[in-house]
Design a protein around this motif. Structure first.
Motif, mmCIF file in Angstrom:
data_model
loop_
_atom_site.group_PDB
_atom_site.id
_atom_site.type_symbol
_atom_site.label_atom_id
_atom_site.label_comp_id
_atom_site.label_asym_id
_atom_site.label_seq_id
_atom_site.Cartn_x
_atom_site.Cartn_y
_atom_site.Cartn_z
ATOM 1 N N PHE A 63 12.199 11.146 -8.535
ATOM 2 C CA PHE A 63 11.137 10.420 -7.828
ATOM 3 C C PHE A 63 10.567 9.320 -8.731
ATOM 4 C CE2 PHE A 63 10.219 14.689 -5.588
ATOM 5 C CZ PHE A 63 11.233 14.447 -4.682
ATOM 6 N N PHE A 64 10.393 9.657 -10.006
ATOM 7 C CA PHE A 64 9.866 8.686 -10.963
ATOM 8 C C PHE A 64 10.854 7.527 -11.139
ATOM 9 C CE2 PHE A 64 9.286 7.165 -15.371
ATOM 10 C CZ PHE A 64 7.966 6.738 -15.270
ATOM 11 N N ALA A 65 12.144 7.860 -11.137
ATOM 12 C CA ALA A 65 13.172 6.826 -11.296
ATOM 13 C C ALA A 65 13.094 5.799 -10.165
ATOM 14 C CB ALA A 65 14.555 7.465 -11.339
ATOM 15 N N GLN A 66 12.695 6.246 -8.982
ATOM 16 C CA GLN A 66 12.588 5.326 -7.848
ATOM 17 C C GLN A 66 11.488 4.287 -8.063
ATOM 18 O OE1 GLN A 66 12.143 7.688 -4.290
ATOM 19 N NE2 GLN A 66 14.346 7.879 -4.024
ATOM 20 N N LEU A 67 10.504 4.628 -8.921
ATOM 21 C CA LEU A 67 9.461 3.649 -9.237
ATOM 22 C C LEU A 67 10.008 2.517 -10.086
ATOM 23 C CD1 LEU A 67 6.433 5.960 -10.144
ATOM 24 C CD2 LEU A 67 6.710 4.593 -8.082
ATOM 25 N N LEU A 68 10.980 2.852 -10.936
ATOM 26 C CA LEU A 68 11.540 1.881 -11.872
ATOM 27 C C LEU A 68 12.731 1.137 -11.289
ATOM 28 C CD1 LEU A 68 11.460 4.156 -15.064
ATOM 29 C CD2 LEU A 68 9.679 2.606 -14.225
ATOM 30 N N GLN A 82 0.830 -1.212 0.000
ATOM 31 C CA GLN A 82 0.000 0.000 0.000
ATOM 32 C C GLN A 82 0.863 1.259 0.000
ATOM 33 O OE1 GLN A 82 -2.203 -1.094 3.527
ATOM 34 N NE2 GLN A 82 -4.038 -1.645 2.337
ATOM 35 N N MET A 83 2.012 1.187 0.659
ATOM 36 C CA MET A 83 2.946 2.317 0.637
ATOM 37 C C MET A 83 3.449 2.575 -0.777
ATOM 38 S SD MET A 83 3.671 3.926 3.543
ATOM 39 C CE MET A 83 5.388 4.424 3.473
ATOM 40 N N PHE A 84 3.719 1.493 -1.506
ATOM 41 C CA PHE A 84 4.190 1.638 -2.883
ATOM 42 C C PHE A 84 3.103 2.263 -3.761
ATOM 43 C CE2 PHE A 84 4.652 -0.019 -7.227
ATOM 44 C CZ PHE A 84 5.915 0.489 -7.529
ATOM 45 N N VAL A 85 1.875 1.827 -3.582
ATOM 46 C CA VAL A 85 0.753 2.402 -4.342
ATOM 47 C C VAL A 85 0.611 3.888 -4.023
ATOM 48 C CG1 VAL A 85 -1.747 2.365 -4.668
ATOM 49 C CG2 VAL A 85 -0.482 0.215 -4.540
ATOM 50 N N ALA A 86 0.730 4.222 -2.743
ATOM 51 C CA ALA A 86 0.631 5.626 -2.328
ATOM 52 C C ALA A 86 1.754 6.452 -2.957
ATOM 53 C CB ALA A 86 0.688 5.731 -0.805
ATOM 54 N N TYR A 87 2.941 5.856 -3.060
ATOM 55 C CA TYR A 87 4.069 6.558 -3.680
ATOM 56 C C TYR A 87 3.792 6.797 -5.164
ATOM 57 C CZ TYR A 87 8.807 7.759 -5.104
ATOM 58 O OH TYR A 87 9.897 8.421 -5.614
ATOM 59 N N CYS A 88 3.252 5.802 -5.857
ATOM 60 C CA CYS A 88 2.900 5.953 -7.279
ATOM 61 C C CYS A 88 1.893 7.075 -7.477
ATOM 62 C CB CYS A 88 2.320 4.637 -7.822
ATOM 63 S SG CYS A 88 3.500 3.285 -7.925
ATOM 64 N N ILE A 89 0.892 7.108 -6.618
ATOM 65 C CA ILE A 89 -0.138 8.157 -6.703
ATOM 66 C C ILE A 89 0.483 9.527 -6.439
ATOM 67 C CG2 ILE A 89 -2.234 9.058 -5.619
ATOM 68 C CD1 ILE A 89 -3.058 6.143 -5.092
ATOM 69 N N SER A 90 1.394 9.599 -5.477
ATOM 70 C CA SER A 90 2.037 10.873 -5.139
ATOM 71 C C SER A 90 2.877 11.401 -6.300
ATOM 72 C CB SER A 90 2.922 10.699 -3.893
ATOM 73 O OG SER A 90 2.161 10.296 -2.781
ATOM 74 N N VAL A 91 3.600 10.501 -6.973
ATOM 75 C CA VAL A 91 4.421 10.907 -8.113
ATOM 76 C C VAL A 91 3.534 11.403 -9.256
ATOM 77 C CG1 VAL A 91 6.005 10.071 -9.903
ATOM 78 C CG2 VAL A 91 6.348 9.398 -7.522
#
Length: 332
Positions: free
Chosen positions: A171-176, A119-128
């Motif tokens: 921040f986007f790079a952290q998703l990948l 859920q933290m990862f999903v929240a991070y995606c939404i924040s980005v």
């Protein structure tokens, strides 16, 4: 001392620098409305940098640290957007409606303690994604009002938008790529960006000082007079149908300095110049749609007749002011 610790210390200094600048701007909030949102933007960036610094220095950091970083990330976008909107509008006021844009950050504060890792990862995606939405919205606003800014103002806003976008890419790079290197890149890019902006803007103090205001009774009468003249040009001569209309155009037409025209618009109409143009253009477009005389005119044709040279800008302005699209308005 290893290189990671050195970068963390460097970033911590950048964090302190951001907070120092934010504190300085907080002190001038009453004098310049945009200072409030710029201070909020710097504070949000500082909070986000703090998260990365602590993760580097304390690999086994508690879950609350990433949570704080998410809240800072969710606050950056709205703060940038409102700073851009209030940049040249001395009458701009922060209202309760602005709080709605910060509701996602407030929701995170309440819910994050109950989030699991996924859920933290999903929240991070939404924040980005949330931050990217506000960056594009801010860039669009600047592009549409670009001719109304001075040379230094254009450069400052362009640099600021580029800097925030560059930070967003990390921040986007952290998703990948979820690794220590990406965490380190956030602190490096954000720190260098903040220092770079500070060095450039430090020589342009006029950007952050109170714009020239009108205090004398004679000057106040001039504002009223110029406001009346502008209203005449808008209502009687429909100058808003000129897609190239700017503050400079009106100042040349009335033989008045640009700052007087800008102040008159803010004081007389209680709107910024782009907001005023959109109001009259959409009002004109609505009348064309409602008129039987122009019933065969396409939506695109109505947009051009109303002073827009961009269909997307027309649709966006129409939806903002009317609550429906031009096509939906035409059907009703």
């Amino acid at each position: 001392m290893n290189s990671s610790a050195i970068m963390a210390i460097f970033s911590a200094l950048a964090l302190g620098h951001s907070l120092f600048l934010a504190g300085h701007l907080w002190a001038s909030v009453k004098k310049r409305p945009s200072s409030f949102f710029l201070a909020l933007l710097l504070t949000a960036l500082a909070v986000r940098i703090l998260k990365s610094v602590l993760v580097i220095l304390i690999p086994e950091s508690p879950d609350i640290i990433p949570a704080v970083g998410l809240v800072g990330l969710m606050t950056i976008g709205p703060s940038l957007w409102f700073y851009i909107k209030s940049f040249k509008n001395v009458e701009y006021k922060a209202t309760r409606l602005h709080l709605w844009h910060y509701v996602p950050a407030l929701i995170l504060i309440v819910l994050i303690p109950f989030f699991n890792e996924q859920q933290m990862f999903v929240a991070y995606c939404i924040s980005v994604a949330h931050m990217f939405l506000y960056i594009t919205r801010s860039a669009d606003f600047v592009m549409r009002a670009f001719r109304n800014y001075g040379r230094t103002e254009r450069k400052w806003l362009s640099l600021l938008l580029a800097a925030i976008f560059l930070i967003w890419t990390t921040f986007f790079a952290q998703l990948l790529i979820e690794s220590f290197i990406t965490y380190l890149s956030v602190t490096i890019v954000a720190s260098i960006t903040i220092y770079g902006l500070s060095l450039w803007a430090g020589k342009k103090t006029r950007l952050f000082t109170e714009p020239r205001r009108i205090y004398t009774e004679k000057a106040s009468q001039e504002v009223l007079q110029v406001g009346n003249q502008i209203e005449h040009l808008l209502t009687q001569e429909r100058i808003y149908t000129d897609s190239k209309l700017t503050v400079k155009t009106i100042s040349e037409r009335l033989s008045k300095p640009e700052y007087v025209v800008s102040q008159s618009v803010n004081a007389y109409f209680k709107q910024s110049f782009p907001e005023l143009l959109n109001y009259y253009r959409i009002k004109h477009a609505s009348s064309l749609i409602e008129s039987n005389t122009y019933e065969n005119l396409s939506i695109e044709g109505i947009a051009y007749e109303s002073g827009y040279n961009s269909i997307s800008a027309f649709y966006r302005a129409f939806k903002n002011l009317k609550g429906v699209t031009p096509a939906q308005f035409k059907k009703t």
